[in-house]
Write a protein that holds these residues in place. Structure first.
Motif, PDB file in Angstrom:
ATOM      1  N   ARG A   4       0.823  -1.205   0.000  1.00  0.00           N
ATOM      2  CA  ARG A   4       0.000   0.000   0.000  1.00  0.00           C
ATOM      3  C   ARG A   4       0.857   1.254   0.000  1.00  0.00           C
ATOM      4  NH1 ARG A   4      -2.420   3.486   3.599  1.00  0.00           N
ATOM      5  NH2 ARG A   4      -4.501   4.217   2.980  1.00  0.00           N
ATOM      6  N   SER A   7       2.469   1.746  -3.309  1.00  0.00           N
ATOM      7  CA  SER A   7       1.488   2.228  -4.296  1.00  0.00           C
ATOM      8  C   SER A   7       1.276   3.724  -4.165  1.00  0.00           C
ATOM      9  CB  SER A   7       0.157   1.497  -4.103  1.00  0.00           C
ATOM     10  OG  SER A   7       0.300   0.120  -4.357  1.00  0.00           O
ATOM     11  N   ILE A   8       1.167   4.185  -2.908  1.00  0.00           N
ATOM     12  CA  ILE A   8       1.004   5.620  -2.679  1.00  0.00           C
ATOM     13  C   ILE A   8       2.221   6.383  -3.172  1.00  0.00           C
ATOM     14  CG2 ILE A   8       0.782   7.400  -0.898  1.00  0.00           C
ATOM     15  CD1 ILE A   8      -0.835   5.324   0.741  1.00  0.00           C
ATOM     16  N   TYR A  10       4.366   5.416  -5.467  1.00  0.00           N
ATOM     17  CA  TYR A  10       4.405   5.352  -6.930  1.00  0.00           C
ATOM     18  C   TYR A  10       3.473   6.393  -7.548  1.00  0.00           C
ATOM     19  CZ  TYR A  10       3.517   3.704 -11.667  1.00  0.00           C
ATOM     20  OH  TYR A  10       3.361   3.637 -13.021  1.00  0.00           O
ATOM     21  N   LEU A  11       2.266   6.487  -7.011  1.00  0.00           N
ATOM     22  CA  LEU A  11       1.303   7.452  -7.532  1.00  0.00           C
ATOM     23  C   LEU A  11       1.793   8.884  -7.351  1.00  0.00           C
ATOM     24  CD1 LEU A  11      -2.046   5.843  -6.296  1.00  0.00           C
ATOM     25  CD2 LEU A  11      -1.224   5.999  -8.649  1.00  0.00           C
ATOM     26  N   THR A  12       2.448   9.128  -6.217  1.00  0.00           N
ATOM     27  CA  THR A  12       2.979  10.471  -5.953  1.00  0.00           C
ATOM     28  C   THR A  12       4.053  10.837  -6.971  1.00  0.00           C
ATOM     29  OG1 THR A  12       2.538  10.202  -3.603  1.00  0.00           O
ATOM     30  CG2 THR A  12       4.063  11.958  -4.237  1.00  0.00           C
ATOM     31  N   ASN A  14       4.583   9.379  -9.799  1.00  0.00           N
ATOM     32  CA  ASN A  14       3.961   9.358 -11.123  1.00  0.00           C
ATOM     33  C   ASN A  14       3.323  10.711 -11.444  1.00  0.00           C
ATOM     34  OD1 ASN A  14       3.236   8.021 -13.513  1.00  0.00           O
ATOM     35  ND2 ASN A  14       1.177   7.673 -12.729  1.00  0.00           N
ATOM     36  N   ASN A  15       2.635  11.281 -10.469  1.00  0.00           N
ATOM     37  CA  ASN A  15       2.009  12.591 -10.662  1.00  0.00           C
ATOM     38  C   ASN A  15       3.051  13.686 -10.849  1.00  0.00           C
ATOM     39  OD1 ASN A  15      -0.656  11.732 -10.539  1.00  0.00           O
ATOM     40  ND2 ASN A  15      -0.718  11.825  -8.296  1.00  0.00           N
ATOM     41  N   LYS A  18       4.343  13.532 -14.358  1.00  0.00           N
ATOM     42  CA  LYS A  18       3.378  14.122 -15.288  1.00  0.00           C
ATOM     43  C   LYS A  18       3.487  15.643 -15.336  1.00  0.00           C
ATOM     44  CE  LYS A  18      -0.340  10.665 -15.111  1.00  0.00           C
ATOM     45  NZ  LYS A  18      -1.742  10.441 -14.670  1.00  0.00           N
ATOM     46  N   THR A  42      10.109   1.888  -6.345  1.00  0.00           N
ATOM     47  CA  THR A  42       9.081   2.054  -7.392  1.00  0.00           C
ATOM     48  C   THR A  42       9.740   2.028  -8.775  1.00  0.00           C
ATOM     49  OG1 THR A  42       9.278   4.452  -7.210  1.00  0.00           O
ATOM     50  CG2 THR A  42       7.562   3.390  -5.896  1.00  0.00           C
ATOM     51  N   VAL A  45       8.324   3.472 -12.243  1.00  0.00           N
ATOM     52  CA  VAL A  45       8.299   4.883 -12.610  1.00  0.00           C
ATOM     53  C   VAL A  45       9.212   5.169 -13.806  1.00  0.00           C
ATOM     54  CG1 VAL A  45      10.226   5.770 -11.201  1.00  0.00           C
ATOM     55  CG2 VAL A  45       8.178   7.178 -11.556  1.00  0.00           C
ATOM     56  N   LYS A  48       7.250   5.477 -16.888  1.00  0.00           N
ATOM     57  CA  LYS A  48       6.594   6.777 -16.983  1.00  0.00           C
ATOM     58  C   LYS A  48       7.579   7.863 -17.398  1.00  0.00           C
ATOM     59  CE  LYS A  48       2.981   9.322 -16.726  1.00  0.00           C
ATOM     60  NZ  LYS A  48       1.878   9.119 -17.674  1.00  0.00           N
TER      61      LYS A  48
END
Length: 537
Positions: A4, A7-8, A10-12, A14-15, A18, A42, A45, A48
């Motif tokens: 978990r 995942s958080i 990675y999303l951070t 990833n954003n 972007k 991660t 990434v 990405k």
């Protein structure tokens, strides 16, 4: 599986990836993930980051931006380092690296990546083949396109619209009209891009009738459809059709792109359609169309060819973007108008501005020198072509020098130059010498030059007329009779001079010696009056 927390994280990241707007920002974020060991937690990434590099490269190479050669090399190097760091790269990763090479005009490495992914049995998807077909289009590799066509069929992607359009484009650019039409004919789905690609294929092959037929049956058109066909008409010298189609485009409420505008201007220049060309220029100004180097070149060329060299110079000076083609249009225009010294001045400005001249640049300068009789300046330019600028001399440059030396009465120097040529003189080289001999009465060299011209172009009657004039000027009337009899016996072509003028929207053409114009008597009456007036003066 990611935890978990991972995942958080990675999303951070990833954003954040972007949100990167430049390569430097991406470098900083990438470095941060390495130094803080976040990358090892991660690793996904990296995919990405690779995707973002590709998107940033696409923005950097857009028409409103530019990317230097060194920047392209640096970007590719960075992308490759990221790609090789990805454990077991997916089809998505291969698509990204192939696409990046296409964007940066490196098609051969792109095809090697495609080949590698097939060797490791990584299946391509409907994104992979369009990128590969674009690489084939850039390299004009017809055999590779055919091989990839087979693979796309095997994987069941040929029914995909994006894939079939890319394949059609590859065949079109490679010059295989038959295969391009086959792809079009077998396509279950077609859009405006499909039609445009085939029209472009027909235009490139000179099949303008088929291009028009396809254009007429299109369910919908865009500016590219109109522009491609207008440019096609202009290229095959069907200038009236090009202008007519351009006017239809405007009436149909389509906004022309620069390709349409330049093609229409070129057609106007060839026909001497001054008012139509001015209307196009006014349309550009009224609609605030961005005048890039391509469009400014078209405007300069149009006004120069229509006799308004001052306006051409004004447009040239106001142009913010000047490439070698813009400079060449200006040099050629000045040369046509006999402004030899000004042509030399502009050529010097071109060099000082850092624009590298090409063969057309030197031809324009030499023509300008020839019309102005600037022999010494022409010699200097001609000698510096290869030694300083590294531009190989072509037959057209030798022909121009032969004409210039002939006009100046330097027949011997012209003959010496021809002897030193790495290739044999063509009809223009020898015609230049012949023209000089007629001016200066050198019968002996004229006969040699005429012999070469007759051998190279036996069907041309111009050389016989020149030799008749040469003999007449020195009173050799028997030879005048012989040359004219020889001309009649060989049935050579006599190219009559002609001219045209447009008055009140009607084009009037005149051929030397004819009396077909309905107002012939009135015209000759005025001409005779002008002649009498000159004699009285």
């Amino acid at each position: 599986m990611l935890t978990r927390n991972q995942s958080i994280l990675y999303l951070t990241i990833n954003n954040l990836v972007k949100q990167c707007k430049t390569i430097n920002q991406l470098h900083q974020l990438h470095a941060h993930t390495i130094t803080t060991e976040l990358l090892f937690l991660t690793p996904h990434v990296l995919t990405k980051i690779l995707y973002t590099i590709t998107n940033l490269a696409s923005i950097s190479t857009s028409p409103t931006s530019s990317l230097s050669s060194s920047s392209s090399t640096s970007l590719l190097s960075y992308a490759l380092s990221v790609f090789t760091s990805i454990p077991n790269p997916s089809t998505f990763c291969y698509n990204a690296i192939i696409r990046l090479h296409i964007i940066l005009s490196s098609p051969f490495p792109a095809l090697r990546f495609f080949s590698h992914m097939r060797r490791i049995s990584l299946p391509p998807d409907f994104h992979t083949f369009p990128f590969a077909f674009k690489a084939c289009a850039q390299t004009r590799a017809l055999s590779v396109a055919e091989m990839l066509h087979c693979q796309a069929f095997k994987f069941g992607f040929t029914s995909d619209l994006f894939v079939s359009n890319s394949l059609l484009r590859a065949y079109s650019i490679s010059g295989n009209v038959k295969q391009a039409y086959t792809v079009f004919d077998e396509s279950s789905h077609r859009d405006v891009v499909t039609y445009n690609s085939l029209i472009d294929s027909f235009v490139k092959a000179g099949e303008i009738i088929r291009a028009r037929e396809l254009f007429d049956c299109m369910p919908s058109r865009d500016a590219v459809s109109w522009g491609t066909l207008i440019a096609g008409y202009s290229q095959v010298n069907q200038c009236n059709e090009a202008i007519e189609l351009f006017n239809q485009m405007i009436v149909s409420d389509f906004r022309p792109d620069n390709i349409s505008l330049v093609a229409a201007l070129s057609a106007c220049a060839r026909l001497g359609e001054l008012e139509q060309g001015k209307a196009i220029h006014n349309y550009i100004k009224t609609n605030r169309i961005r005048v890039d180097s391509f469009l400014s070149t078209g405007l300069v060329d149009f006004y120069a060819k229509c006799g308004f060299i001052e306006i051409a110079m004004e447009i040239f000076e106001s142009s913010l973007e000047k490439n070698v083609f813009t400079w060449n249009a200006m040099l050629t225009g000045l040369a046509m108008h006999g402004h030899g010294q000004v042509t030399l001045d502009y050529f010097s400005r071109m060099i000082d501005s850092g624009v590298k001249p090409d063969g057309i640049s030197f031809l324009g300068v030499l023509v300008g020198c020839s019309h102005a009789g600037l022999v010494n300046e022409a010699r200097k330019i001609f000698n510096e072509m290869e030694t300083i600028h590294g531009i190989p001399r072509e037959l057209k440059h030798y022909g121009c020098m032969a004409d210039l030396l002939g006009r100046a009465g330097l027949i011997g120097e012209a003959m010496e130059m021809i002897k030193k040529m790495p290739m044999g003189g063509d009809v223009f080289v020898w015609s230049g010498v012949l023209g000089g001999c007629r001016i200066h009465g050198n019968v002996e060299i004229a006969e040699k030059a005429a012999e070469h011209v007759m051998e190279l172009k036996p069907e041309d009657g111009g050389v016989y007329s020149v030799m008749a004039s040469v003999y007449a000027n020195v009173g050799r009337w028997e030879d005048v009779v012989k040359i004219r009899k020889s001309m009649d016996c060989k049935r050579v072509k006599r190219n009559a001079g002609w001219s045209s003028i447009k008055l009140n929207g009607i084009a009037h053409e005149f051929v030397a010696g004819d009396d077909l114009h309905p107002q012939t008597q009135e015209i000759y009456l005025v001409l005779n009056g002008i002649t009498e007036h000159q004699l009285q003066a």
